[in-house]
Design an enzyme around this catalytic site. Structure first.
Site, PDB file in Angstrom:
ATOM      1  N   GLY A  12       5.620   7.474   0.084  1.00  0.00           N
ATOM      2  CA  GLY A  12       4.826   6.505   0.862  1.00  0.00           C
ATOM      3  C   GLY A  12       5.510   5.260   1.182  1.00  0.00           C
ATOM      4  O   GLY A  12       6.499   4.976   1.327  1.00  0.00           O
ATOM      5  N   TYR A 150     -11.789   1.481  -7.919  1.00  0.00           N
ATOM      6  CA  TYR A 150     -10.694   1.252  -7.184  1.00  0.00           C
ATOM      7  C   TYR A 150     -10.531  -0.182  -6.618  1.00  0.00           C
ATOM      8  O   TYR A 150      -9.695  -0.845  -6.713  1.00  0.00           O
ATOM      9  CB  TYR A 150     -10.453   2.149  -5.982  1.00  0.00           C
ATOM     10  CG  TYR A 150      -9.284   1.938  -5.232  1.00  0.00           C
ATOM     11  CD1 TYR A 150      -7.957   2.131  -5.709  1.00  0.00           C
ATOM     12  CD2 TYR A 150      -9.555   1.360  -3.966  1.00  0.00           C
ATOM     13  CE1 TYR A 150      -7.169   1.739  -4.995  1.00  0.00           C
ATOM     14  CE2 TYR A 150      -8.219   1.322  -3.039  1.00  0.00           C
ATOM     15  CZ  TYR A 150      -7.138   1.482  -3.490  1.00  0.00           C
ATOM     16  OH  TYR A 150      -6.018   1.098  -2.870  1.00  0.00           O
ATOM     17  N   PRO A 180      -2.898  -4.226   2.641  1.00  0.00           N
ATOM     18  CA  PRO A 180      -2.672  -2.864   3.668  1.00  0.00           C
ATOM     19  C   PRO A 180      -4.167  -2.573   3.696  1.00  0.00           C
ATOM     20  O   PRO A 180      -4.931  -2.463   2.803  1.00  0.00           O
ATOM     21  CB  PRO A 180      -1.881  -1.891   3.261  1.00  0.00           C
ATOM     22  CG  PRO A 180      -1.115  -2.482   2.072  1.00  0.00           C
ATOM     23  CD  PRO A 180      -2.044  -3.334   1.396  1.00  0.00           C
TER      24      PRO A 180
END
Length: 249
Positions: A12, A150, A180
């Site tokens: 990634g 999260y 992001p």
């Protein structure tokens, strides 16, 4: 030429960033849990620049300490630390969430960032120079249902970045916090525990960001003039208005 350490470098955003920064002539320390991928990347990038690899899990303090202490003397003056390693597990309400998933996210996204940073910061302070880049998320900007833990871990990254800036600016150390939006990597595949269909649906009907887009942003921050620090950067794909709103065709 800078010496740059990247956690989560085997896939990634981390992998794309390692490749780009290597092409720009920096010495790269690639870190990850998959020794075979690390060795493959090292072989590939050695044709471009100097590469050192470290195998460890950021969630394990002993592994972090052993790995960082194993660095040869000529690799210990780290100019840039990119805290990229992290994860998302599950998309469940708190009432039915799995505590193993919570532990994995808290240990990886928060404690792991702290463990690695703690090993690097003292030398940066001694040298009065350095740059720490933390990869947060737009999930820190707006909490969403079924992703509470999260979101909380990424909010913690924002707060830690702010705290680092307050503590370290006097030592000439730059702190950059990058948030992001939707980036098409294996992020969703991990979150949905290998369910390809669910993962693919996350990126269906619009053009998501690519790992290379975030790598470009990281490189911009690193290559900025010494007197300039990009403190915070939020990056969305054009089709995304905020963490919960994506306009799909």
């Amino acid at each position: 030429m800078k010496t740059i350490l990247i956690t989560g470098a085997t896939s990634g955003i981390g992998k794309s960033t390692a490749e780009l920064l290597a092409k720009q002539g920096n010495r790269i320390i690639i870190c990850g849990r998959k020794i075979d991928v690390l060795e493959s990347m090292k072989t590939e990038l050695l044709s471009i620049t100097e590469i050192f690899s470290l195998k460890f899990d950021v969630r394990n303090l002993e592994e972090v300490e052993n790995a960082m202490n194993s660095l040869p003397e000529n690799w210990r003056n780290i100019d840039v630390l990119i805290n990229n390693a992290g994860n998302a597990h599950g998309l469940d309400p708190l009432s039915s969430g799995k505590t193993d998933d919570w532990d994995s996210m808290i240990d990886g996204n928060v404690k792991g960032l702290l463990y690695v940073s703690k090993m690097v910061i003292p030398t940066m302070k001694e040298r009065n120079v350095g740059h720490i880049i933390n990869i947060s998320s737009v999930a820190a900007r707006q909490t969403y249902a079924n992703g509470v833990v999260y979101c909380a871990t990424k909010k913690a990254v924002d707060v830690i970045s702010e705290g680092m800036r307050i503590e370290l600016t006097e030592f000439g150390i730059k702190i950059t916090n990058i948030q992001p939006g939707a980036v098409e990597t294996d992020f969703s595949l991990v979150r949905f525990k290998g369910d390809n269909e669910r993962a693919e649906n996350v990126y269906a009907g619009y053009e998501a960001l690519k790992a290379e887009d975030i790598a470009d942003a990281i490189a911009y921050c690193i290559n900025a003039p010494q007197h300039m620090c990009v403190s915070d950067m939020t990056i969305y794909p054009t089709a995304q208005a905020e963490p919960r709103t994506i306009y799909r065709k």
